[in-house]
Design an enzyme around this catalytic site. Structure first.
Site, PDB file in Angstrom:
ATOM      1  N   HIS A 160      33.005  47.762  37.914  1.00 43.43           N
ATOM      2  CA  HIS A 160      31.952  47.064  37.168  1.00 43.43           C
ATOM      3  C   HIS A 160      31.049  46.225  38.071  1.00 43.43           C
ATOM      4  O   HIS A 160      30.235  45.465  37.586  1.00 43.43           O
ATOM      5  CB  HIS A 160      32.564  46.189  36.063  1.00 43.43           C
ATOM      6  CG  HIS A 160      33.132  46.992  34.931  1.00 43.43           C
ATOM      7  ND1 HIS A 160      33.986  46.469  33.983  1.00 43.43           N
ATOM      8  CD2 HIS A 160      32.970  48.295  34.594  1.00 43.43           C
ATOM      9  CE1 HIS A 160      34.319  47.418  33.114  1.00 43.43           C
ATOM     10  NE2 HIS A 160      33.728  48.530  33.472  1.00 43.43           N
ATOM     11  N   GLU A 170      49.757  40.326  25.505  1.00 41.66           N
ATOM     12  CA  GLU A 170      49.399  40.808  24.165  1.00 41.66           C
ATOM     13  C   GLU A 170      49.423  42.333  24.103  1.00 41.66           C
ATOM     14  O   GLU A 170      49.261  43.011  25.107  1.00 41.66           O
ATOM     15  CB  GLU A 170      47.985  40.328  23.800  1.00 41.66           C
ATOM     16  CG  GLU A 170      47.879  38.826  23.635  1.00 41.66           C
ATOM     17  CD  GLU A 170      46.470  38.383  23.204  1.00 41.66           C
ATOM     18  OE1 GLU A 170      45.750  39.165  22.552  1.00 41.66           O
ATOM     19  OE2 GLU A 170      46.113  37.244  23.542  1.00 41.66           O
ATOM     20  N   THR A 227      44.262  43.867  31.003  1.00 39.09           N
ATOM     21  CA  THR A 227      43.028  44.359  30.384  1.00 39.09           C
ATOM     22  C   THR A 227      43.258  44.619  28.902  1.00 39.09           C
ATOM     23  O   THR A 227      44.328  45.092  28.515  1.00 39.09           O
ATOM     24  CB  THR A 227      42.490  45.636  31.067  1.00 39.09           C
ATOM     25  OG1 THR A 227      41.336  46.099  30.346  1.00 39.09           O
ATOM     26  CG2 THR A 227      43.520  46.745  31.161  1.00 39.09           C
TER      27      THR A 227
HETATM   28  P1  OAD Z   1      39.347  41.158  28.342  1.00 44.58           P
HETATM   29  O1  OAD Z   1      38.907  39.737  28.341  1.00 44.58           O
HETATM   30  O2  OAD Z   1      38.790  42.083  27.324  1.00 44.58           O
HETATM   31  O3  OAD Z   1      40.923  41.205  28.201  1.00 44.58           O
HETATM   32  C1  OAD Z   1      41.752  40.324  28.885  1.00 44.58           C
HETATM   33  C2  OAD Z   1      43.173  40.756  28.648  1.00 44.58           C
HETATM   34  O4  OAD Z   1      44.000  40.001  29.516  1.00 44.58           O
HETATM   35  C3  OAD Z   1      43.682  40.529  27.231  1.00 44.58           C
HETATM   36  O5  OAD Z   1      44.308  41.711  26.768  1.00 44.58           O
HETATM   37  C4  OAD Z   1      44.712  39.405  27.387  1.00 44.58           C
HETATM   38  O6  OAD Z   1      45.810  39.539  26.515  1.00 44.58           O
HETATM   39  C5  OAD Z   1      45.157  39.618  28.817  1.00 44.58           C
HETATM   40  N1  OAD Z   1      45.686  38.419  29.505  1.00 44.58           N
HETATM   41  C6  OAD Z   1      45.392  37.112  29.304  1.00 44.58           C
HETATM   42  N2  OAD Z   1      46.051  36.332  30.145  1.00 44.58           N
HETATM   43  C7  OAD Z   1      46.814  37.137  30.934  1.00 44.58           C
HETATM   44  C8  OAD Z   1      47.722  36.934  32.016  1.00 44.58           C
HETATM   45  N3  OAD Z   1      47.990  35.714  32.484  1.00 44.58           N
HETATM   46  N4  OAD Z   1      48.310  38.021  32.569  1.00 44.58           N
HETATM   47  C9  OAD Z   1      48.045  39.263  32.112  1.00 44.58           C
HETATM   48  N5  OAD Z   1      47.197  39.518  31.099  1.00 44.58           N
HETATM   49  C10 OAD Z   1      46.579  38.478  30.521  1.00 44.58           C
HETATM   50  O7  OAD Z   1      39.071  41.691  29.833  1.00 44.58           O
HETATM   51  P2  OAD Z   1      38.839  43.179  30.342  1.00 44.58           P
HETATM   52  O8  OAD Z   1      39.794  44.119  29.733  1.00 44.58           O
HETATM   53  O9  OAD Z   1      38.795  43.082  31.821  1.00 44.58           O
HETATM   54  O10 OAD Z   1      32.758  43.937  31.842  1.00 44.58           O
HETATM   55  O11 OAD Z   1      37.383  43.474  29.796  1.00 44.58           O
HETATM   56  C11 OAD Z   1      36.764  44.669  30.158  1.00 44.58           C
HETATM   57  C12 OAD Z   1      35.313  44.443  30.499  1.00 44.58           C
HETATM   58  O12 OAD Z   1      34.645  43.785  29.419  1.00 44.58           O
HETATM   59  C13 OAD Z   1      35.093  43.508  31.667  1.00 44.58           C
HETATM   60  O13 OAD Z   1      35.137  44.169  32.908  1.00 44.58           O
HETATM   61  C14 OAD Z   1      33.726  42.970  31.434  1.00 44.58           C
HETATM   62  C15 OAD Z   1      33.722  42.829  29.936  1.00 44.58           C
HETATM   63  O14 OAD Z   1      32.509  43.069  29.390  1.00 44.58           O
HETATM   64  C16 OAD Z   1      31.879  43.633  32.841  1.00 44.58           C
HETATM   65  O15 OAD Z   1      31.890  42.570  33.434  1.00 44.58           O
HETATM   66  C17 OAD Z   1      30.922  44.692  33.164  1.00 44.58           C
END
Ligand code: OAD
Ligand code: ZN
Length: 226
Positions: A103, A200, A173
């Protein structure tokens, strides 16, 4: 190989976009709106404001034990690809070298006309320069926004690796954004063992062979016996 998302940087103090029942909002706008190609076309200054704000948050953040554990897996296995959706650069700072930032990177800008890429120092906020020094056009964050496609070469390399890997770690993610979320599915179809690390449940949980419901900064070091 591994696919990481915002959750792996949560313990470094980087806010996630989704999770915990919430979703990020900036100046009253859902992040999908402010991070969209439409917004970049209509109000690039506002998009920069949002990314400069995030660069400001990142200024004081450092890699956490989860980033270091993945760097260590790369060193010890010698055949490991890390695909990250994160734009924060923390994996490289932790020592991972074989990383695809699908990204983009928040400390890089790109000219909207000639595509020239420019590193922007992470502690210079707001970003500087604002214009391309070759053609004078606006610079934009070198980040894939909603409504845009990924760099084809990078995604193809990641999906080829997914076809051939034995073990696929999906870390932090929400697995809602495609095509990134298709990588573990490709790996699964080709016989890889899938481990999900996330406090989660996600849509990928049902294809995971093993789910570890712990923060990444605890789970990954434990996995390595640290
Ligand atoms: P999200 O914010 O959608 O998801 C974060 C995930 O991390 C959730 O499922 C949480 O449960 C989990 N989480 C939280 N704390 C955690 C921890 N300490 N250890 C492990 N997991 C944990 O983030 P992404 O999946 O990265 O795009 O989102 C995908 C894309 O959406 C991102 O790359 C971004 C956004 O738009 C761009 O920047 C282009
Ligand atoms: Zn230019």
């Amino acid at each position: 190989m591994a696919l990481t998302g915002a959750g792996i940087s949560a313990e470094s103090g980087v806010p996630t976009f989704r999770g915990g029942g919430g979703s990020a909002v900036w100046k009253g706008m859902p992040f999908e709106v402010i991070s969209s190609s439409e917004m970049a076309a209509s109000n690039l200054a506002e998009v920069w404001d949002w990314f400069d704000y995030r660069r400001g948050v990142l200024k004081s953040c450092s890699p956490n034990p989860a980033h270091y554990a993945l760097a260590r897996i790369e060193k010890e296995s010698g055949d490991f690809l890390l695909v990250t959706q994160n734009v924060d650069g923390l994996h490289k700072r932790a020592g991972s070298e074989n990383v695809i930032e699908i990204h983009g990177n928040i400390n890089r800008a790109r000219c909207i006309a000639c595509n020239r890429k420019i590193e922007i120092p992470f502690d210079v906020i707001p970003h500087d320069p604002s214009f391309c020094d070759v053609c004078g056009s606006d610079l934009r964050p070198d980040i894939v926004l909603f409504g845009e496609t990924l760099d084809e070469g990078a995604f193809e390399m990641a999906s080829k690796a997914a076809e051939h890997c034995d073990l696929f770690l999906v870390v932090g993610t929400s697995a809602l954004v495609y095509p990134a979320a298709s990588l573990p599915q490709i790996a699964r179809r080709h016989g890889a063992y899938i481990v999900e690390i996330n406090p989660e449940k996600t849509p990928l949980t049902e294809i995971a062979d093993k789910t570890i419901r712990r923060p990444a900064g605890e789970a990954l070091p434990l996995l390595l016996g640290l």
